[in-house]
Design an enzyme around this catalytic site. Structure first.
Site, PDB file in Angstrom:
ATOM      1  N   HIS A 100       0.864  -1.184   0.000  1.00  0.00           N
ATOM      2  CA  HIS A 100       0.000   0.000   0.000  1.00  0.00           C
ATOM      3  C   HIS A 100       0.895   1.227   0.000  1.00  0.00           C
ATOM      4  CE1 HIS A 100      -3.771   2.247   0.768  1.00  0.00           C
ATOM      5  NE2 HIS A 100      -2.929   3.112   1.327  1.00  0.00           N
ATOM      6  N   CYS A 101       0.698   2.101  -0.978  1.00  0.00           N
ATOM      7  CA  CYS A 101       1.544   3.286  -1.122  1.00  0.00           C
ATOM      8  C   CYS A 101       0.748   4.537  -0.765  1.00  0.00           C
ATOM      9  CB  CYS A 101       2.071   3.398  -2.550  1.00  0.00           C
ATOM     10  SG  CYS A 101       3.086   4.874  -2.830  1.00  0.00           S
TER      11      CYS A 101
END
Length: 290
Positions: free
Chosen positions: A147-148
């Site tokens: 997850h960025c």
């Protein structure tokens, strides 16, 4: 037995979780991610301001061809980076339908009584192989890499191409910006600082130094991320699978097949954030008892 990833709506109709723009786009409602996205856009706008307003556009610049060519290159890279960022952020990364591990849905998908399968206890979904639950998106994501927060989304099966393009174009902008800053410093050193910029010498130095710092930080970060993503794609192993040191329970693809599964067959469309990834895989579940 193979099953497609067809989206199964809950009994009440369409699942609006993480959706916006009339259910046409994927949107993760995370404050930290939204702040990071705004910061990303502001930093790109700052680079636009300094490159255009200080380095390339001022009328006193003696290299007309230099300014024109570099303006075209910079604006093209900035536009492609911005579109790639939007596509990464607003694309469903490969979310598994929530709450489909019900008796009715299990029968609809063709599972027989007593058959065993993966089930996510957090979102009550029939969980495909290589899917992982994201606590920010609150969904299981197929082939989740990570997850960025900078794109406020997971990087998964459906949007990995856009994320790779985003890192590639930001890295390219960073390198190009550092070249322009060095050329501007050389111009100012050769001539009077008061005539090489529309701003005062202290303001000019501050803007150029801050842009240098931004270019170095963004450049190093995105080059590392780009290399990491390409390594994960070529080895057919996501970042989270490498981190957890998961043994491959799937038939690993060759390097060519792996990169084609993200970008499709080689063409100029590889470099376009406007084209959809061509691959949509099916899964063969590994099972455990619910």
């Amino acid at each position: 037995m193979h099953y497609s990833y067809s989206s199964l709506a809950p009994p009440g109709g369409v699942d609006h979780h993480n959706r916006c723009l009339g259910n046409r786009a994927w949107c993760v409602k995370d404050i930290c991610g939204i702040v990071c996205v705004i910061m990303t856009w502001l930093l790109i706008l700052f680079a636009e301001f300094v490159v255009c307003g200080l380095i390339l556009l001022p009328s006193y610049h003696s290299y007309t061809a230099f300014s024109t060519v570099n303006m075209i290159i910079f604006q093209a890279l900035a536009f492609l980076a911005f579109v790639s960022h939007l596509r990464t952020m607003l694309s469903d990364p490969g979310a598994v339908p929530r709450g489909n591990a019900t008796k009715e849905m299990i029968e609809q998908m063709g599972y027989r009584e007593g058959q065993m399968f993966y089930k996510c206890p957090k979102c009550c979904s029939i969980k495909p192989d290589r899917a992982h639950h994201c606590s920010v998106c609150q969904r299981c994501i197929r082939k989740m890499d990570h997850h960025c927060p900078w794109v406020n989304n997971c990087v998964g099966e459906n949007n990995q191409k856009y994320f790779v393009l985003f890192t590639f174009y930001i890295a390219s902008i960073s390198v190009h910006t550092l070249f322009l800053v060095l050329s501007q410093f050389a111009e100012c050193v050769r001539n009077d600082w008061r005539t090489c910029s529309p701003y005062s010498p202290p303001a000019t130095i501050f803007l150029l130094l801050f842009l240098t710092f931004e270019g170095l930080m963004f450049g190093i970060f995105t080059i590392i991320m780009l290399a990491t993503q390409l390594n994960a794609i070529l080895n057919d192993q996501t970042g989270i699978e490498q981190l957890k040191k998961e043994e491959a329970r799937w038939a690993k693809k060759s390097r060519l097949k792996s990169i084609q599964s993200v970008f499709g067959r080689f063409s100029l469309a590889w470099f376009s954030p406007f084209t959809e990834p061509s691959s949509r895989t099916k899964f063969s579940p590994h099972f455990y008892s619910v």
